[in-house]
Design a protein around this motif. Sequence first.
Motif: not given
Length: 301
Positions: A121, A218-219, A221-222, A225-226, A266, A272
């Motif tokens: 991350k 958060q993960s 991937d999340d 993506n954010e 948003q 993914n």
Amino acid sequence: VALIYQDINGDGTLTTQPFSTTRADGSFDLPQYTDISIPLISSGGTDISTNTPAITLKGLINPNGPTILNPWTTFAVINTDTSGSATQTNINYNNSLQDLANVFNVNVADITGDVIANQDKTTHEKQVQLVNTVKNIAICIPSASVTSDSVINSFAKNIKAKANASMVVDMNVSSDISSIINQVENDSALFVNPVIKTNVSSMVSEVNSSLSALDQTQSFDDLANESLQISISGRIQLETLANLSSFNDASFDVAANLSTIVSNAQSVTVGNINQPELDENGVAIVARSRQENKESESDII
């Protein structure tokens, strides 16, 4: 997909030298080579961290393991003297990687690794900020001579100067972004209106800061993506502002525009980060910022 080839002629272009192409996941087989001191180039493809055409990536071939091409290795190649022997070039390249690690407070092993496979991350965040900084400066500076590739070269000089002075670069700080723009000015023989420079520096650094403010629990991937949502939203907003010459306004409202970027992010729909993007024919068009050598050593000529 991206084309992978060695810069044999030193002009960055693909002519008659061997080449390969990236797979759907961004991996590739090394093209035939005889000299590992010649930089490898990845040209074309799509950067999934910003959903825009990928910047030109560079790196040196690793004959003993995966060859990774990403923004970090690109800066390292630009700052490496490759005029000597293969051994000396490799030493110079490793020194440039260490300079990057020092300037950005990261580890060499992390910036030369596969951040997606490693679910890294911290390094991914900074890598996205690097790409956003380059592309957003190129978008916002009103000159046809300022491109992503020219900004990369100027940014590399800025990094080298900071490393020599034992200083750091914080892409969340407007003065550090302004320092990069100063180098772009010098290299492109431009004069950037101080108002534009101030507003662009503030806007680019605030977009970067919004990435740092994301929920790190958060993960991967999340989180990735954010980050992608904010990157896309930021690019759209900055392109609009640049087209309207808004950065030339002394009363430019950085906070309001950042709020617009975060709010619009948003509604940005992304897939993914580990999945390739497909065109209308179902052909993968995403080339990750990382590319990895999947070829066995015995297959390399």
